[in-house]
Design an enzyme around this catalytic site. Sequence first.
Site, PDB file in Angstrom:
ATOM      1  N   ASP A 146       0.802  -1.234   0.000  1.00 46.77           N
ATOM      2  CA  ASP A 146       0.000   0.000   0.000  1.00 46.77           C
ATOM      3  C   ASP A 146       0.829   1.275   0.000  1.00 46.77           C
ATOM      4  OD1 ASP A 146      -2.705  -0.747  -0.220  1.00 46.77           O
ATOM      5  OD2 ASP A 146      -2.686  -1.491   1.831  1.00 46.77           O
ATOM      6  N   ASP A 188      -7.767  -4.142  -4.070  1.00 43.03           N
ATOM      7  CA  ASP A 188      -7.291  -2.841  -3.600  1.00 43.03           C
ATOM      8  C   ASP A 188      -5.954  -2.447  -4.230  1.00 43.03           C
ATOM      9  OD1 ASP A 188      -8.702  -4.555  -1.771  1.00 43.03           O
ATOM     10  OD2 ASP A 188      -8.504  -3.060  -0.189  1.00 43.03           O
TER      11      ASP A 188
END
Length: 413
Positions: free
Chosen positions: A112, A177
């Site tokens: 991320d 994601d």
Amino acid sequence: MIGLGLQAISCSSQKNLTTAKLGLNKEFVKTNLEDAHKQINYLASSIQESDIPTTFKDGKYVNWGSSWWCSGFYPGTVLYLYEYTKDEKLLNEAKRKLKHLEKEKNNKGTHDLGFMLYCSFGNALRLTGDSTAYKGVLSTGAASLATRFHEAPKTIRSWDGGKNWDGQPWTYPVIIDNMMNLEFLTEVSKMTGDKRFRDIAIRHANTTMVNHYRKDYSSYHVVDYNPDNGSIISRKTAQGAFDESAWARGQAWGLYGYTMMYRETGEKKYLEQARNIAKFYLNHPNLPKDLIPYWDMDQNKLTKESKYYNQKDLRDVSTAAVTASALLELAQYTKGSESQLYISKAEQMLKSLSSKPYKADYKEAGGYILKHSVGSIPHKTEVDVPLTYADYYYVEALIRYDRMLNGEKVIKQ
């Protein structure tokens, strides 16, 4: 997310500004961004310098620290509001947080880094032009993210360790994601001239397109791969209602991600993917009239025996914020009634988000802008609370809409 403006955009359609009718006006944008400005100032005054906000629950601030995947959203929101208001106090507030976030450029244990570094340092570089302060952080962070890409699965690994809901250890899990972290790689590739970053982003997007999507263009949350040969072990969920459901925010991540990949590459297959995802999402029979979705688009299929049944009707404001921002960009790559549809739906989402019960009053919710988001019901975390990424994409959508009202491109170069 942003676009650093370090090289001419590769998608020729970006220059084709939409001629669709805009239904919101400057006053709407101004009112809501000024309200957001006041809220964020209150939030900034209520936390410690080292705190990086995540949420606000039971009258208390929850700050998960710089290594949490959400750590880039608060400084990113502050920077977007600085862009609109020119309030130097906001720039200084963002810089204070960036000092505590910079060390994550060396974090090779997370997928991320796009959320963490690009939403924050990327916006800082775009708005200040200070390459000395920010270019090195971004390039080092992209190199750290690239270490998680492996040849056989042709994807960036999401998690290390952990188990699925069947109690089985993940082998090489990849979540939808992760599409949101690819822009970081493509932009740093342009910034540094290192084509490897762009290649990784493209290969990950291509593999995800094939393996994550069902025939109706809904997305699985998690695909677990065999890292030795790239074969699929299982398709599961971690945050959705059940494995075959359409976890709402996952659909938004994919819509945003493939719209962005079209912008970055000009590849028509990414545009078609984004259009098909949008069609699935906007035509879903379970989408509420105010367009603020339930946390899972198939929550109506849960029976009373499900442990999530009593929470099945919770809305996820963060999904609507991401979707609205994505649709505004997708509208600029399409024409006629299709472009108008995306704009009209984004406008409806923004109007809902800017009203009760979703928008917080001044000093309410600890200074967060929006209420009623859902992090993960299965994990019993961040359920029906304000969330920093909901605020980020809401402000981003308003900034994008303001650019459209000014006759500018949605993505600032």
